[in-house]
Design a protein around this motif. Structure first.
Motif, short mmCIF file in Angstrom:
data_model
loop_
_atom_site.label_atom_id
_atom_site.label_comp_id
_atom_site.label_asym_id
_atom_site.label_seq_id
_atom_site.Cartn_x
_atom_site.Cartn_y
_atom_site.Cartn_z
N MET A 24 0.20 -1.97 -6.54
CA MET A 24 -1.16 -2.39 -6.17
C MET A 24 -1.13 -3.46 -5.08
O MET A 24 -1.95 -3.46 -4.17
N LYS A 25 -0.15 -4.38 -5.19
CA LYS A 25 -0.06 -5.48 -4.23
C LYS A 25 0.53 -5.02 -2.90
O LYS A 25 0.05 -5.40 -1.82
N ASN A 26 1.58 -4.19 -2.98
CA ASN A 26 2.32 -3.81 -1.77
C ASN A 26 1.73 -2.61 -1.03
O ASN A 26 1.92 -2.49 0.18
N ALA A 27 1.06 -1.75 -1.78
CA ALA A 27 0.53 -0.54 -1.13
C ALA A 27 -0.78 -0.11 -1.80
O ALA A 27 -0.86 0.97 -2.39
N PRO A 28 -1.82 -0.93 -1.70
CA PRO A 28 -3.08 -0.59 -2.37
C PRO A 28 -3.69 0.70 -1.86
O PRO A 28 -4.40 1.38 -2.60
N GLU A 29 -3.40 1.06 -0.61
CA GLU A 29 -3.99 2.26 -0.03
C GLU A 29 -3.48 3.55 -0.68
O GLU A 29 -4.12 4.60 -0.59
N ILE A 30 -2.33 3.50 -1.36
CA ILE A 30 -1.81 4.71 -2.04
C ILE A 30 -1.74 4.51 -3.56
O ILE A 30 -1.12 5.29 -4.26
N THR A 31 -2.35 3.44 -4.04
CA THR A 31 -2.41 3.20 -5.48
C THR A 31 -3.56 4.01 -6.08
O THR A 31 -4.66 4.01 -5.53
N PRO A 32 -3.33 4.74 -7.18
CA PRO A 32 -4.42 5.47 -7.82
C PRO A 32 -5.61 4.56 -8.11
O PRO A 32 -5.44 3.43 -8.56
N LYS A 33 -6.80 5.08 -7.86
CA LYS A 33 -8.01 4.26 -8.04
C LYS A 33 -8.17 3.76 -9.47
O LYS A 33 -8.68 2.66 -9.68
N CYS A 34 -7.73 4.57 -10.43
CA CYS A 34 -7.88 4.15 -11.82
C CYS A 34 -7.08 2.88 -12.10
O CYS A 34 -7.46 2.08 -12.95
N TRP A 35 -5.96 2.67 -11.38
CA TRP A 35 -5.19 1.44 -11.56
C TRP A 35 -5.82 0.28 -10.80
O TRP A 35 -5.82 -0.85 -11.28
N LEU A 36 -6.36 0.55 -9.62
CA LEU A 36 -7.03 -0.50 -8.87
C LEU A 36 -8.22 -1.05 -9.63
O LEU A 36 -8.55 -2.24 -9.54
N ASN A 37 -8.86 -0.18 -10.41
CA ASN A 37 -10.02 -0.59 -11.19
C ASN A 37 -9.64 -1.23 -12.52
O ASN A 37 -10.51 -1.60 -13.30
N LYS A 38 -8.32 -1.32 -12.77
CA LYS A 38 -7.84 -1.93 -14.02
C LYS A 38 -6.78 -2.96 -13.68
O LYS A 38 -5.57 -2.68 -13.73
N PRO A 39 -7.19 -4.17 -13.34
CA PRO A 39 -6.25 -5.19 -12.86
C PRO A 39 -5.37 -5.81 -13.94
O PRO A 39 -4.52 -6.65 -13.63
N SER A 40 -5.57 -5.44 -15.19
CA SER A 40 -4.72 -5.97 -16.26
C SER A 40 -4.20 -4.79 -17.08
O SER A 40 -4.55 -3.65 -16.84
N GLY A 41 -3.35 -5.10 -18.06
CA GLY A 41 -2.83 -4.04 -18.92
C GLY A 41 -1.32 -4.08 -19.01
O GLY A 41 -0.67 -5.07 -18.62
N GLY A 42 -0.74 -2.99 -19.54
CA GLY A 42 0.70 -2.93 -19.76
C GLY A 42 1.51 -3.09 -18.49
O GLY A 42 1.10 -2.67 -17.41
N THR A 43 2.68 -3.71 -18.63
CA THR A 43 3.52 -4.01 -17.47
C THR A 43 4.65 -3.01 -17.27
O THR A 43 5.51 -3.20 -16.41
N ASP A 44 4.69 -1.93 -18.06
CA ASP A 44 5.75 -0.95 -17.91
C ASP A 44 5.33 0.26 -17.07
O ASP A 44 6.19 0.98 -16.56
N LEU A 45 4.04 0.52 -16.94
CA LEU A 45 3.61 1.68 -16.19
C LEU A 45 4.11 1.63 -14.75
O LEU A 45 4.00 0.61 -14.08
N PHE A 46 4.67 2.73 -14.32
CA PHE A 46 5.25 2.85 -12.98
C PHE A 46 6.28 1.75 -12.74
O PHE A 46 6.43 1.23 -11.64
N GLY A 47 6.99 1.41 -13.81
CA GLY A 47 7.96 0.34 -13.73
C GLY A 47 9.34 0.82 -13.35
O GLY A 47 9.70 1.98 -13.55
#
Length: 357
Positions: A251-274
């Motif tokens: 989200m920080k490094n490449a917001p333009e290719i981040t899925p919108k559902c993640w952009l709309n959820k700024p908190s949550g689990g730290t393992d997704l796409f880890g």
């Protein structure tokens, strides 16, 4: 004489592997049951006797006039009904599959049983029923949540282990000390005889780059170290995640290719796409480890998810273990298995307990 073992809900045979694969403890598999034919094919490809059958356990049990005599029954009734990942746990029929498990324990005349499951089992209402049934049948119980990393597995996978001792053979005042003594620790002291937790580097760093995208080839019919064909966007997403990073780095490094559902959820689990760390154990390997959006399953350095071979190694399956089925079926078998090194620790504990009666 050999110690006869029945494995229920056996899957590919991760738990059986601890008891039977190298067979140093004189265990003998006489019956294994699972309802997935691919898992049964895998089981029978690795253990002698062709004793694993693909059946619905309840239907099979209703048709049996006798059950083979066994010394120990092992296995994990399907855990999804108890898992926190299952948001519809209430009324899940899989929660009741401990009942035929206990029926076979009793009808086989087993001296001991070992039930493996997710930690949520021990806090469930069903576990109260399991304890009541086991005790009514004369079984003494020990149970706890164990971390597989403490037993030589490069993975911080926590599992509930329930051990039942038939009071016809065991004295309540002389039960073995439980849980089994750990062999590893996250931070062993200088005066400790424990080893440091195994890390991801120790089990996959020697592997070369994955070859192809198919599971089988003429040269290697059981090749599991194959890759995928990511889209250009997926590849860019992988490159945006540093070692130990996750979807928040994307989200920080490449917001333009981040899925919108993640952009709309700024908190949550730290393992997704880890991305995994080289110098730490892996997170829990689940059945869709080949999908980075499902968890921390990106290779520590390379821009790809881990392969089936890497996942199998993290589960401590030896490379010689043969998996049968499609890519998806084999991934399910790997993710649902009991890590083999952990199973060995449980098998050694059971052997010592049984040798004392």
């Amino acid at each position: 004489m050999s110690v006869k073992v029945i494995d229920l809900f056996c899957g590919a045979g991760g738990l059986s592997a601890g008891f039977l694969y190298e067979n140093e403890l004189n265990f003998e598999g006489i019956l294994a049951i699972d309802n997935n034919q691919h898992a049964v094919d895998t089981y029978n490809a690795n253990f002698p006797g062709n004793h694993c059958i693909a059946v619905n356990i309840e239907e099979w049990l209703s048709e049996q006039t006798s059950i083979p005599a066994a010394d120990i029954v092992i296995g994990g009734p399907p855990c999804q009904g108890f898992s926190l990942l299952n948001k519809k746990r209430e009324g899940d029929a899989r929660r009741a599959l401990w009942e035929p498990y206990m029926d076979i324990v009793v009808r086989s005349g087993a001296k001991m049983f070992i039930m493996e499951n997710v930690p949520g089992l021990l806090k469930s209402e069903e576990f109260q029923d399991i304890k009541k049934r086991a005790r009514s049948e004369g079984f003494l119980l020990q149970y706890d949540v164990l971390n597989t990393a403490d037993y030589g597995v490069p993975q911080t996978r926590k599992r509930a282990i329930v051990i039942g001792y038939n009071s016809k053979f065991f004295d309540v005042s002389a039960l073995p000390e439980f849980p089994p003594k750990p062999t590893h620790s996250s931070n062993p002291g200088s005066d400790s005889d424990l080893k440091k937790w195994k890390d991801v580097r120790s089990v996959i760093s020697d592997l070369k780059d994955p070859e192809g995208t198919e599971i089988r080839s003429v040269a290697s019919p059981y090749n599991l170290h194959f890759g995928r064909n990511p889209t250009p966007t997926s590849l860019l997403r992988y490159k945006a995640v540093p070692i130990g990073g996750n979807r928040f780095d994307l989200m920080k490094n490449a917001p333009e290719i981040t899925p919108k559902c993640w952009l709309n959820k700024p908190s949550g689990g730290t393992d997704l796409f880890g991305r995994l760390w080289w110098d730490r154990p892996s997170v829990t390997i689940r059945t869709e480890f080949f999908k980075p959006e499902k968890g921390r399953y990106l290779h520590p350095e390379q821009h790809r998810p881990i392969t089936h071979r890497e996942a199998a190694r993290i589960m401590t399956f030896p490379d010689a273990f043969k998996f049968e089925g499609s890519k998806i079926e084999i991934a399910k078998q790997i993710g649902n298995a009991v890590p083999v090194e952990f199973a060995k620790a449980i098998a050694k504990f059971a052997s010592n307990a049984l040798s004392g009666i």
